[in-house]
Design a protein around this motif. Structure first.
Motif, PDB file in Angstrom:
ATOM      1  N   GLY B 133      42.105  42.442  43.320  1.00 42.22           N
ATOM      2  CA  GLY B 133      40.662  42.433  43.068  1.00 42.22           C
ATOM      3  C   GLY B 133      40.181  41.049  42.668  1.00 42.22           C
ATOM      4  O   GLY B 133      39.154  40.562  43.132  1.00 42.22           O
ATOM      5  N   PHE B 134      40.971  40.400  41.831  1.00 42.74           N
ATOM      6  CA  PHE B 134      40.696  39.037  41.401  1.00 42.74           C
ATOM      7  C   PHE B 134      40.616  38.106  42.612  1.00 42.74           C
ATOM      8  O   PHE B 134      39.720  37.272  42.729  1.00 42.74           O
ATOM      9  N   ALA B 135      41.558  38.302  43.549  1.00 38.15           N
ATOM     10  CA  ALA B 135      41.592  37.451  44.740  1.00 38.15           C
ATOM     11  C   ALA B 135      40.381  37.707  45.632  1.00 38.15           C
ATOM     12  O   ALA B 135      39.789  36.780  46.178  1.00 38.15           O
ATOM     13  N   VAL B 136      40.004  38.986  45.774  1.00 37.68           N
ATOM     14  CA  VAL B 136      38.836  39.321  46.602  1.00 37.68           C
ATOM     15  C   VAL B 136      37.585  38.672  46.016  1.00 37.68           C
ATOM     16  O   VAL B 136      36.774  38.080  46.725  1.00 37.68           O
ATOM     17  N   LEU B 137      37.468  38.741  44.680  1.00 33.98           N
ATOM     18  CA  LEU B 137      36.336  38.096  44.001  1.00 33.98           C
ATOM     19  C   LEU B 137      36.346  36.589  44.236  1.00 33.98           C
ATOM     20  O   LEU B 137      35.333  35.991  44.570  1.00 33.98           O
ATOM     21  N   GLY B 138      37.525  36.010  44.074  1.00 36.97           N
ATOM     22  CA  GLY B 138      37.655  34.561  44.167  1.00 36.97           C
ATOM     23  C   GLY B 138      37.208  34.020  45.502  1.00 36.97           C
ATOM     24  O   GLY B 138      36.716  32.905  45.596  1.00 36.97           O
ATOM     25  N   GLN B 139      37.362  34.828  46.560  1.00 34.08           N
ATOM     26  CA  GLN B 139      36.977  34.340  47.868  1.00 34.08           C
ATOM     27  C   GLN B 139      35.518  34.625  48.192  1.00 34.08           C
ATOM     28  O   GLN B 139      35.035  34.223  49.233  1.00 34.08           O
ATOM     29  N   ALA B 140      34.835  35.351  47.314  1.00 30.65           N
ATOM     30  CA  ALA B 140      33.449  35.706  47.608  1.00 30.65           C
ATOM     31  C   ALA B 140      32.450  35.018  46.678  1.00 30.65           C
ATOM     32  O   ALA B 140      31.288  34.870  47.019  1.00 30.65           O
ATOM     33  N   VAL B 141      32.911  34.602  45.494  1.00 30.28           N
ATOM     34  CA  VAL B 141      31.984  33.985  44.537  1.00 30.28           C
ATOM     35  C   VAL B 141      31.842  32.497  44.861  1.00 30.28           C
ATOM     36  O   VAL B 141      32.827  31.785  44.894  1.00 30.28           O
ATOM     37  N   PRO B 142      30.623  32.028  45.124  1.00 29.84           N
ATOM     38  CA  PRO B 142      30.466  30.597  45.393  1.00 29.84           C
ATOM     39  C   PRO B 142      30.779  29.796  44.135  1.00 29.84           C
ATOM     40  O   PRO B 142      30.359  30.185  43.046  1.00 29.84           O
ATOM     41  N   VAL B 143      31.534  28.694  44.285  1.00 26.88           N
ATOM     42  CA  VAL B 143      31.973  27.932  43.108  1.00 26.88           C
ATOM     43  C   VAL B 143      30.828  27.505  42.220  1.00 26.88           C
ATOM     44  O   VAL B 143      30.951  27.520  40.999  1.00 26.88           O
ATOM     45  N   PHE B 144      29.707  27.122  42.846  1.00 25.17           N
ATOM     46  CA  PHE B 144      28.628  26.596  41.997  1.00 25.17           C
ATOM     47  C   PHE B 144      28.017  27.694  41.151  1.00 25.17           C
ATOM     48  O   PHE B 144      27.627  27.470  40.016  1.00 25.17           O
ATOM     49  N   TRP B 145      27.984  28.924  41.673  1.00 19.66           N
ATOM     50  CA  TRP B 145      27.471  30.019  40.844  1.00 19.66           C
ATOM     51  C   TRP B 145      28.466  30.356  39.736  1.00 19.66           C
ATOM     52  O   TRP B 145      28.087  30.615  38.594  1.00 19.66           O
ATOM     53  N   LEU B 146      29.755  30.331  40.080  1.00 17.94           N
ATOM     54  CA  LEU B 146      30.780  30.572  39.070  1.00 17.94           C
ATOM     55  C   LEU B 146      30.620  29.574  37.923  1.00 17.94           C
ATOM     56  O   LEU B 146      30.679  29.947  36.744  1.00 17.94           O
ATOM     57  N   GLY B 147      30.381  28.315  38.283  1.00 18.63           N
ATOM     58  CA  GLY B 147      30.180  27.290  37.263  1.00 18.63           C
ATOM     59  C   GLY B 147      28.994  27.611  36.375  1.00 18.63           C
ATOM     60  O   GLY B 147      29.077  27.524  35.150  1.00 18.63           O
ATOM     61  N   ILE B 148      27.894  28.021  37.010  1.00 20.41           N
ATOM     62  CA  ILE B 148      26.692  28.354  36.250  1.00 20.41           C
ATOM     63  C   ILE B 148      26.957  29.540  35.315  1.00 20.41           C
ATOM     64  O   ILE B 148      26.578  29.528  34.141  1.00 20.41           O
ATOM     65  N   LEU B 149      27.661  30.556  35.823  1.00 20.86           N
ATOM     66  CA  LEU B 149      27.988  31.722  34.998  1.00 20.86           C
ATOM     67  C   LEU B 149      28.830  31.317  33.795  1.00 20.86           C
ATOM     68  O   LEU B 149      28.620  31.798  32.676  1.00 20.86           O
ATOM     69  N   MET B 150      29.809  30.436  34.041  1.00 18.88           N
ATOM     70  CA  MET B 150      30.680  30.009  32.945  1.00 18.88           C
ATOM     71  C   MET B 150      29.878  29.266  31.885  1.00 18.88           C
ATOM     72  O   MET B 150      30.101  29.448  30.683  1.00 18.88           O
ATOM     73  N   ILE B 151      28.947  28.413  32.339  1.00 14.77           N
ATOM     74  CA  ILE B 151      28.114  27.692  31.375  1.00 14.77           C
ATOM     75  C   ILE B 151      27.294  28.681  30.552  1.00 14.77           C
ATOM     76  O   ILE B 151      27.195  28.571  29.326  1.00 14.77           O
ATOM     77  N   GLN B 152      26.749  29.701  31.251  1.00 16.42           N
ATOM     78  CA  GLN B 152      25.924  30.676  30.532  1.00 16.42           C
ATOM     79  C   GLN B 152      26.741  31.418  29.468  1.00 16.42           C
ATOM     80  O   GLN B 152      26.262  31.664  28.369  1.00 16.42           O
ATOM     81  N   PHE B 181      39.372  28.289  41.223  1.00 10.67           N
ATOM     82  CA  PHE B 181      39.297  29.750  41.389  1.00 10.67           C
ATOM     83  C   PHE B 181      39.520  30.200  42.836  1.00 10.67           C
ATOM     84  O   PHE B 181      40.325  31.094  43.108  1.00 10.67           O
ATOM     85  N   PHE B 182      38.821  29.560  43.767  1.00 13.50           N
ATOM     86  CA  PHE B 182      38.925  29.945  45.173  1.00 13.50           C
ATOM     87  C   PHE B 182      40.365  29.779  45.666  1.00 13.50           C
ATOM     88  O   PHE B 182      40.920  30.655  46.329  1.00 13.50           O
ATOM     89  N   THR B 183      40.962  28.648  45.326  1.00 10.31           N
ATOM     90  CA  THR B 183      42.320  28.360  45.785  1.00 10.31           C
ATOM     91  C   THR B 183      43.322  29.318  45.150  1.00 10.31           C
ATOM     92  O   THR B 183      44.276  29.742  45.804  1.00 10.31           O
TER      93      THR B 183
END
Lengths: 344, 305
Positions: B133-152, B181-183
């Motif tokens: 599940g983690f891997a499926v997420l990792g390939q679908a979440v755009p890195v820049f949004w992940l970054g924004i989420l982490m900052i939030q 994350f993606f890799t």
């Protein structure tokens, strides 16, 4: 007499197409990803019918309205001086100073609304320019689908043609075409696309061109591999003997047989193209504003992460859901159609 | 082995050559390159001057020669915005970008390998489901949004980590994780399937019959062979990290090449963007060459070909 009965099955033309399996496979389809894809496609097609706001019109007074389920944001303030309500509003940039009346004294604790809650007329709130986010997400689906569809049609179509040609003719043609494909694959796509868009100027057409220019190589490689295997089969030799032209053999005999692989690859790459497009738009080298594109919406909301989280959340979730849906469907199709190709 | 190295070096040079030709032609075929090299409000005299200094009045072949000469002597032209040589900016920022990519690689190895092994060993259990599940997420979440989420979450809500710029180790945590994350997702999937294949093989059966502990069987014998399939794709992973690095740098205001390029895009500063693209592409091509050669040394099947 039994001996005269001809076994008709033995003289049937060789049919290696795996297409019918697609229909059989739908029995165990992944329901949730397919639903997401259907919703995504419908939203893109019917965007004009299902939205109630203008996707472009700037309404600054309605900027940064939170989603419907978010209530008023209030803070407790101590009245430090009794001033007119207008004055106070300016001071702490209130939208409403409901609790203040003339009876408030210095030292009183009062509740002050710093931001009004959302309403269901704008379910996901508004962006920094006062545009309805849900409306822009729905129109953004249209942009994503146009780009993914066009880039995959152009890049995938061209790549398939190259793969068929390389695999069919072999020899020098094969070597040269595959060398081109390898060089293309060595390019970091996003970098290449950024440069192209910088030179040509940002527009939807140029994003499609940039993505297709890199995309074809993958198809050329995979399809060529498949064709090389098929060329050993009898039915190609028979088609040749029967006098079919090269074009006819490629289109009528080879193409149907590489179709399952092609479909899997196309499905798996929809999500990838959407992410690339969003990345380009995020960097300002994709779809130029004010056209609603998911990546661009994320870029616009980036400056407001601490005060208005919803501006970036909606496009982020949209990208994630759609990409995940296409990836899961692609995995499922691969498993159904071609267990050998699990490592595409 | 020697022939393999020569062939790979040749391929890399060819790719670089093709890239330079494409950029060179793209700029010249689609309009006046002098216009790209000047701010929009420059006068006609200035235009003539730059045309002459870029050699645009000379034949194409000579122009290409000049272009290659400039780039191979590290003179990338002047930034339109600051009027200073692009080289000066690049010189300061390149190490920062490499540090970020390096940190992401560490995170990738630390997370992806155990995750891949666990999901293969505990195939079909909740651990496998979770990792997949983690891997499926990792390939679908755009890195820049992940970054924004982490900052939030980690900066705005919890206040644990700094959201921008470079500094101590804590500045690396979020950007490096977002970048990796993606890799991580890609390697986890690959490692899981190749480990499952390895666990079925004869040499693993032999290792088990010999009475080796399960830990040794998995982590020493099976993993070693499975990692080869990951290392084969090492060049691709580096290319992904370098490219995604641009996006991550923009989100976390990391003072690297990606941020430089982003500013270049915003200000339509073509010399800057061109330089960053060519340098990053060269890094990608060069590092995948190094990975391939190192891999050939490690794997006798290629070395002895």
């Amino acid at each position: 007499m039994m001996a005269n009965v001809i076994d008709t099955a033995a003289i049937q033309p060789v049919k290696v197409s795996r297409l019918p399996k697609i229909f059989a496979a739908f029995k165990a389809a992944p329901v949730i990803p397919l639903t997401i894809i259907v919703v995504f496609v419908l939203a893109a097609l019917l965007a004009d019918l299902v939205t109630f706001h203008d996707a472009y019109q700037v309404k600054l007074p309605e900027r940064l309205v939170p989603p419907a389920w978010v209530g008023d944001t209030t803070v407790m303030k101590t009245v430090s001086e009794t001033v007119a309500i207008d004055e106070l509003e300016k001071k702490i940039t209130l939208t409403k100073a409901s609790a203040i009346d003339s009876s408030s004294q210095v030292g009183d604790r009062i509740e002050v609304v710093v931001r009004q809650g959302g309403s269901w007329s704008r379910p996901m709130g508004t962006d920094p320019l006062g545009r309805d986010i849900l409306t822009r997400i729905i129109y953004g689906a249209r942009v994503s689908i146009i780009i993914a569809g066009a880039a995959l049609a152009i890049g995938g179509g061209f790549g398939t043609l190259v793969g068929l040609t390389a695999g069919y003719y072999g020899g020098k043609i094969d070597t040269i075409l595959m060398r081109f494909a390898d060089i293309t694959l060595a390019f970091p796509l996003i970098l290449f696309a950024i440069l192209l868009v910088m030179v040509l100027g940002p527009s939807m057409m140029n994003v499609i061109i940039a993505i297709s220019l890199v995309l074809w190589a993958r198809y050329a490689r995979v399809i060529r591999g498949e064709v090389l295997g098929l060329m050993q089969r009898d039915f190609i030799a028979r088609a040749r003997v029967s006098g079919a032209s090269d074009w006819r053999i490629m289109m009528r005999h080879l193409l149907p047989n590489v179709m399952p692989t092609l479909i899997v690859l196309l499905t798996l790459q929809v999500g990838w193209v959407i992410i690339v497009e969003a990345s380009l738009s995020f960097l300002g080298a994709g779809i130029p504003p004010p056209t609603p594109a998911w990546g661009g919406m994320l870029a616009e909301g980036k400056e407001y992460v601490s005060t208005a989280w919803w501006v970036t959340t909606a496009p982020g979730v949209a990208i994630m859901l759609v990409v995940m849906a296409f990836n899961l469907c692609g995995d499922w199709l691969r498993e159904k159609l071609d267990p050998k190709q699990r490592s595409i | 082995m020697q022939r393999y190295i020569i062939r790979r070096v040749g391929e890399s040079l060819l790719a670089l050559f093709a890239l330079s030709i494409i950029i060179f032609l793209m700029v010249r075929m689609t309009g006046d390159p002098a216009l790209l090299m000047l701010p929009a409000d420059a006068g006609a005299e200035r235009l003539e001057e730059i045309r002459h200094s870029m050699g645009l009045d000379k034949p194409l072949v000579v122009q290409y020669g000049l272009f290659v000469r400039d780039y191979s002597t590290l003179s990338f032209g002047n930034s339109l915005r600051t009027q200073t040589p692009v080289y000066d900016e690049v010189k300061d920022r390149l190490p920062n970008s490499l540090k970020l990519v390096g940190a992401a690689m560490v995170i990738v190895v630390l997370i992806a390998v155990p995750l891949g092994v666990l999901s293969a060993v505990y195939k079909g259990t909740w651990i496998d489901t979770l990792a997949t599940g983690f891997a499926v997420l990792g390939q679908a979440v755009p890195v820049f949004w992940l970054g924004i989420l982490m900052i939030q979450l980690f900066t705005i809500r919890l206040g644990w980590l700094p959201s921008s710029g470079m500094g101590g180790l804590d500045h690396y945590i979020m950007p490096a994780f977002a970048l990796g994350f993606f890799t991580v997702a890609a390697i986890q999937r690959l490692l899981r399937s190749s480990l499952l294949e390895a666990m079925d093989s004869e040499y693993i059966k032999l290792a088990r019959i010999k009475g080796l502990s399960e830990f040794k069987v998995v982590w020493k014998h099976a993993l070693r062979n499975s990692l080869i399939s990951v290392i084969t794709l090492g060049g691709i992973y580096i290319a992904i990290l370098v490219t995604l690095g641009i996006l991550v740098e923009v989100v976390f205001a990391w003072p690297g090449m990606g941020r430089l390029m982003f500013q270049g895009i915003v200000f339509r500063d073509f010399p800057v963007v061109q330089a960053v693209v060519l340098i990053s592409a060269a890094i990608v091509i060069f590092s995948s060459l190094v990975v391939d050669i190192a891999y050939a040394y490690l794997d006798p099947r290629i070395r002895l070909q």
